[in-house]
Design a protein around this motif. Structure first.
Motif, PDB file in Angstrom:
ATOM      1  N   ASP A  16       0.829  -1.209   0.000  1.00  0.00           N
ATOM      2  CA  ASP A  16       0.000   0.000   0.000  1.00  0.00           C
ATOM      3  C   ASP A  16       0.859   1.253   0.000  1.00  0.00           C
ATOM      4  N   VAL A 105      -4.626   6.141   1.801  1.00  0.00           N
ATOM      5  CA  VAL A 105      -3.873   4.888   1.819  1.00  0.00           C
ATOM      6  C   VAL A 105      -2.523   5.101   2.490  1.00  0.00           C
ATOM      7  N   SER A 111      -6.714   0.909   2.522  1.00  0.00           N
ATOM      8  CA  SER A 111      -5.812   0.017   1.818  1.00  0.00           C
ATOM      9  C   SER A 111      -6.162   0.090   0.339  1.00  0.00           C
ATOM     10  N   GLY A 114      -9.865  -3.756  -0.286  1.00  0.00           N
ATOM     11  CA  GLY A 114     -10.659  -3.992   0.917  1.00  0.00           C
ATOM     12  C   GLY A 114     -12.093  -3.562   0.666  1.00  0.00           C
ATOM     13  N   GLY A 139     -11.023  -0.305   1.434  1.00  0.00           N
ATOM     14  CA  GLY A 139     -10.146  -0.281   0.267  1.00  0.00           C
ATOM     15  C   GLY A 139     -10.589   0.682  -0.815  1.00  0.00           C
ATOM     16  N   GLY A 142     -12.288  -3.308  -4.239  1.00  0.00           N
ATOM     17  CA  GLY A 142     -12.574  -4.491  -3.442  1.00  0.00           C
ATOM     18  C   GLY A 142     -13.269  -5.575  -4.244  1.00  0.00           C
ATOM     19  N   HIS A 173      -5.675 -10.529  -3.448  1.00  0.00           N
ATOM     20  CA  HIS A 173      -5.438  -9.103  -3.671  1.00  0.00           C
ATOM     21  C   HIS A 173      -4.982  -8.840  -5.107  1.00  0.00           C
TER      22      HIS A 173
END
Length: 210
Positions: A16, A105, A111, A114, A139, A142, A173
């Motif tokens: 990140d 972030v 993030s 997310g 996030g 996501g 991810h």
């Protein structure tokens, strides 16, 4: 929390930071142009700031580029459809409005991947299961976003968020990130069917006892 999940969270945080720094540096000229366009088309401020729930529901200030005019009942600018401008639609379609979110972030409030940070008043509307989406940082993108973006209904969207919390991994991810790029190129699922953005969440039928 398992050891593999803890390792995933540590590595994800490191990624990140690296990606946020790179994006903020590389995209600085683009952000400058967007800021000028927003200032010319919508006026100041060029940034939209709003309190959103972060990890464990703790509020933070989300930062994005403005895409809507201010509410003005005299001019009939009340709904999202009325307030969303042509420039705003373009920024949303390309996700350029999200570039300032890299600051969130970098600060550790969000993030890259997310559950999306929603509205503060939704916290009281979730079922206990749905509320588990706040066990991780929200996030920029996501699982729900790459599964249909705003075209996914609320029940499925929140279920996907919780599934992500329980199954997050570096591989997941990476898949979400790649699918995000493809969706942006196709501009798919930007709005919900019959809505200019996404309808308000009014609570799960399970929470209402229906």
């Amino acid at each position: 929390m398992s050891l593999s999940t803890r390792v995933t969270d540590v590595v994800q945080r490191a990624l990140d930071i690296v990606v946020a720094v790179v994006v903020l540096v590389v995209a600085a000229p683009v952000m400058a142009v967007v800021a000028v366009l927003v200032a010319a088309g919508l006026g100041r401020p060029v940034l939209f700031r709003q309190a959103r729930p972060g990890r464990h529901g703790r509020p933070f200030t989300l930062v994005k580029f403005r895409t809507m005019r201010d509410v003005d009942e005299r001019r009939g600018l009340v709904s999202d459809a009325d307030r969303l401008t042509r420039l705003g639609r373009l920024l949303r379609a390309t996700s350029l409005d999200e570039l300032p979110t890299m600051w969130n972030v970098l600060r550790g409030e969000m993030s890259l991947v997310g559950p999306r940070p929603l509205l503060m008043h939704y916290l009281d509307l979730y079922t206990p299961e749905q509320a588990r989406r706040h066990l991780v940082r929200p996030g920029v993108t996501g699982l729900a976003q790459v599964s249909g973006r705003n075209a996914v209904d609320w029940e499925e969207r929140l279920a996907l968020d919780v599934w992500y919390v329980d199954h997050r991994s570096l591989g997941l991810h990476l898949r979400i990130f790649v699918r995000t790029v493809l969706i942006l190129l196709r501009r798919h699922g930007i709005t919900a069917p019959g809505d200019s953005t996404m309808p308000q969440f009014t609570g799960s039928p399970r929470a209402k006892g229906d």
